[in-house]
Design a protein around this motif. Structure first.
Motif, PDB file in Angstrom:
ATOM      1  N   LYS A 263     -21.694  38.665  -4.842  1.00 30.11           N
ATOM      2  CA  LYS A 263     -22.189  38.282  -3.261  1.00 30.11           C
ATOM      3  C   LYS A 263     -21.035  36.994  -3.205  1.00 30.11           C
ATOM      4  CE  LYS A 263     -25.534  41.187  -2.719  1.00 30.11           C
ATOM      5  NZ  LYS A 263     -25.423  42.387  -1.222  1.00 30.11           N
ATOM      6  N   TRP A 264     -20.084  36.615  -1.897  1.00 34.00           N
ATOM      7  CA  TRP A 264     -19.092  35.804  -1.870  1.00 34.00           C
ATOM      8  C   TRP A 264     -20.433  35.523  -0.998  1.00 34.00           C
ATOM      9  CZ3 TRP A 264     -13.852  37.309  -2.570  1.00 34.00           C
ATOM     10  CH2 TRP A 264     -13.113  37.848  -3.621  1.00 34.00           C
ATOM     11  N   PRO A 265     -20.189  33.119  -1.529  1.00 34.63           N
ATOM     12  CA  PRO A 265     -20.236  32.285  -0.011  1.00 34.63           C
ATOM     13  C   PRO A 265     -19.525  32.779   1.133  1.00 34.63           C
ATOM     14  CG  PRO A 265     -20.404  31.117  -1.903  1.00 34.63           C
ATOM     15  CD  PRO A 265     -19.647  33.077  -2.326  1.00 34.63           C
ATOM     16  N   ARG A 266     -20.001  32.286   2.259  1.00 33.23           N
ATOM     17  CA  ARG A 266     -18.621  31.955   3.602  1.00 33.23           C
ATOM     18  C   ARG A 266     -18.187  30.796   2.940  1.00 33.23           C
ATOM     19  NH1 ARG A 266     -18.175  29.748   8.516  1.00 33.23           N
ATOM     20  NH2 ARG A 266     -16.979  30.570   9.873  1.00 33.23           N
ATOM     21  N   ILE A 267     -16.797  30.447   3.166  1.00 36.85           N
ATOM     22  CA  ILE A 267     -16.049  29.250   2.328  1.00 36.85           C
ATOM     23  C   ILE A 267     -15.974  28.527   3.900  1.00 36.85           C
ATOM     24  CG2 ILE A 267     -14.679  28.422   1.549  1.00 36.85           C
ATOM     25  CD1 ILE A 267     -16.089  29.936  -0.422  1.00 36.85           C
ATOM     26  N   GLY A 268     -16.727  27.362   4.405  1.00 35.87           N
ATOM     27  CA  GLY A 268     -16.350  26.564   5.389  1.00 35.87           C
ATOM     28  C   GLY A 268     -15.463  26.046   5.485  1.00 35.87           C
ATOM     29  N   ARG A 269     -15.053  25.269   4.619  1.00 32.93           N
ATOM     30  CA  ARG A 269     -13.640  23.789   4.716  1.00 32.93           C
ATOM     31  C   ARG A 269     -12.335  25.077   4.726  1.00 32.93           C
ATOM     32  NH1 ARG A 269     -10.764  21.106  -0.639  1.00 32.93           N
ATOM     33  NH2 ARG A 269      -9.444  20.564   0.763  1.00 32.93           N
ATOM     34  N   LYS A 270     -11.697  25.172   5.270  1.00 28.27           N
ATOM     35  CA  LYS A 270     -10.446  25.045   5.843  1.00 28.27           C
ATOM     36  C   LYS A 270      -9.367  24.112   4.972  1.00 28.27           C
ATOM     37  CE  LYS A 270      -7.572  23.864   9.415  1.00 28.27           C
ATOM     38  NZ  LYS A 270      -7.466  24.722  10.945  1.00 28.27           N
ATOM     39  N   THR A 271      -8.465  25.689   4.447  1.00 19.58           N
ATOM     40  CA  THR A 271      -7.855  24.594   3.261  1.00 19.58           C
ATOM     41  C   THR A 271      -6.222  25.177   4.069  1.00 19.58           C
ATOM     42  OG1 THR A 271      -8.704  24.860   0.963  1.00 19.58           O
ATOM     43  CG2 THR A 271      -6.622  24.587   1.009  1.00 19.58           C
ATOM     44  N   HIS A 272      -5.033  24.344   4.087  1.00 17.89           N
ATOM     45  CA  HIS A 272      -4.203  24.267   4.497  1.00 17.89           C
ATOM     46  C   HIS A 272      -2.909  24.726   3.417  1.00 17.89           C
ATOM     47  CE1 HIS A 272      -0.626  24.385   6.676  1.00 17.89           C
ATOM     48  NE2 HIS A 272       0.508  23.663   5.986  1.00 17.89           N
ATOM     49  N   GLY A 273      -2.871  25.964   3.698  1.00 19.46           N
ATOM     50  CA  GLY A 273      -2.064  27.124   2.067  1.00 19.46           C
ATOM     51  C   GLY A 273      -1.300  27.665   2.716  1.00 19.46           C
ATOM     52  N   MET A 274      -0.574  28.763   2.074  1.00 18.78           N
ATOM     53  CA  MET A 274       1.023  30.026   2.333  1.00 18.78           C
ATOM     54  C   MET A 274       0.011  31.068   1.540  1.00 18.78           C
ATOM     55  SD  MET A 274       4.537  27.833   0.895  1.00 18.78           S
ATOM     56  CE  MET A 274       4.717  29.327   0.325  1.00 18.78           C
ATOM     57  N   VAL A 275       0.311  31.995   2.024  1.00 17.99           N
ATOM     58  CA  VAL A 275       1.124  32.702   0.220  1.00 17.99           C
ATOM     59  C   VAL A 275       2.517  34.218   0.613  1.00 17.99           C
ATOM     60  CG1 VAL A 275       0.153  35.531   0.983  1.00 17.99           C
ATOM     61  CG2 VAL A 275      -1.420  33.657   2.329  1.00 17.99           C
ATOM     62  N   PHE A 276       2.866  34.325  -0.552  1.00 13.27           N
ATOM     63  CA  PHE A 276       3.873  34.869  -0.839  1.00 13.27           C
ATOM     64  C   PHE A 276       3.026  36.458  -0.893  1.00 13.27           C
ATOM     65  CE2 PHE A 276       7.501  36.517  -3.164  1.00 13.27           C
ATOM     66  CZ  PHE A 276       8.362  36.498  -1.761  1.00 13.27           C
ATOM     67  N   LEU A 277       4.078  37.127  -0.173  1.00 17.13           N
ATOM     68  CA  LEU A 277       2.900  38.726   0.068  1.00 17.13           C
ATOM     69  C   LEU A 277       4.427  39.255  -1.161  1.00 17.13           C
ATOM     70  CD1 LEU A 277       3.205  40.402   3.487  1.00 17.13           C
ATOM     71  CD2 LEU A 277       1.710  38.670   2.119  1.00 17.13           C
ATOM     72  N   THR A 278       3.292  40.280  -2.247  1.00 13.49           N
ATOM     73  CA  THR A 278       3.622  40.935  -3.433  1.00 13.49           C
ATOM     74  C   THR A 278       3.034  42.370  -3.341  1.00 13.49           C
ATOM     75  OG1 THR A 278       2.503  39.477  -4.948  1.00 13.49           O
ATOM     76  CG2 THR A 278       4.384  38.578  -5.144  1.00 13.49           C
TER      77      THR A 278
END
Length: 265
Positions: free
Chosen positions: A115-130
């Protein structure tokens, strides 16, 4: 609420009906998520888990007999090891100011159900696809991490990302130094990819959500879907699968299926 004893009787009945041997097994606990229609069986150890799953036949018949959407089997040891990792992840999040991840970590401590809560704060990040590209994108959405998505050129033609010219090995084993430099160029606070560690926090925070939350391949496939790279080294694929199986993040049967897929490419 159905009891462990009733589930055990059903397992024995199904195995006998289908000519499977009936070995002794123990069920420590049953948890039911009524809202989602999911039943979770907590077996005593991995041998008990194997008896209950019965090469997917028994667990499939259990789901039909109980009229639920999903039946999942875990072991008491699985959950103990998961909690230990989550305790380490909680300390990491607190030490590195990743307060937005703390509610998800604490929710995972009560898994199952999830049961994950919704995360309101936006974080500037990046994703590297594997290899588990769909999962990396799914975790980024769940964490509300927004920013650029990168990947090895030609690796995932059906996904949208910025291609970079990197060795094909990085489809499975991303390069920390390269991603650290790329994150600094992007001013990214966080990098999400399938690192061989749960998390590191030097000048840039790097997280492998599968290891950080100890969520295995089967669960991520159920949560976010499954992806397959178009280019890869067969040797790297085998080493990747072995590492996940060794660390309890992939069942050996899933690993064998993936290796077979890779060898037929």
């Amino acid at each position: 609420m159905i009891t462990p004893e009733e589930i055990a009787e059903l397992v024995v009945q199904i195995r006998r009906e289908h000519g499977l041997p009936v070995s002794p097994f123990e069920i420590d606990e049953i948890r039911y998520d009524k809202e989602e229609g999911k039943l979770f069986i907590i077996a005593h150890d991995r041998t008990d888990k194997s008896v209950i799953i019965g090469s997917s036949l028994v667990i499939g018949k259990l789901r039909e007999a109980l009229g639920v959407k999903l039946v999942s089997v875990y072991t008491t040891l699985d959950l103990i090891l998961k909690r230990r990792q989550l305790e380490e992840s909680l300390r990491f999040a607190e030490e590195h100011g990743l307060n937005f991840l703390i509610p998800i970590i604490k929710a995972e401590m009560n898994f199952p159900p999830r049961k994950w809560p919704r995360i309101g704060r936006k974080t500037h990040g990046m994703v590297f696809l594997t290899f588990n590209a769909s999962a990396m994108l799914g975790f980024a959405r769940a964490f509300n991490v927004q920013g650029n998505v990168y990947g090895v050129r030609y690796s995932f033609p059906k996904l949208s990302f910025t291609p970079v010219d990197r060795p094909v090995r990085e489809v499975f084993f991303p390069n920390e130094d390269f991603l650290r430099r790329l994150a600094k160029e992007d001013d990214a606070e966080l990098v999400i990819s399938e690192f061989t560690f749960p998390a590191k926090g030097e000048d840039v925070v790097m997280i492998n959500p599968m290891r950080f939350l100890k969520i295995g391949y089967f669960e991520t496939k159920y949560l976010f879907g499954e992806s397959r790279p178009a280019i890869f080294s067969k040797e790297d694929l085998v080493n990747y699968v072995i590492s996940l199986v060794k660390d309890g993040l992939m069942e050996a049967t899933d690993g064998a299926r993936i290796i077979r897929w890779g060898w037929r490419r």
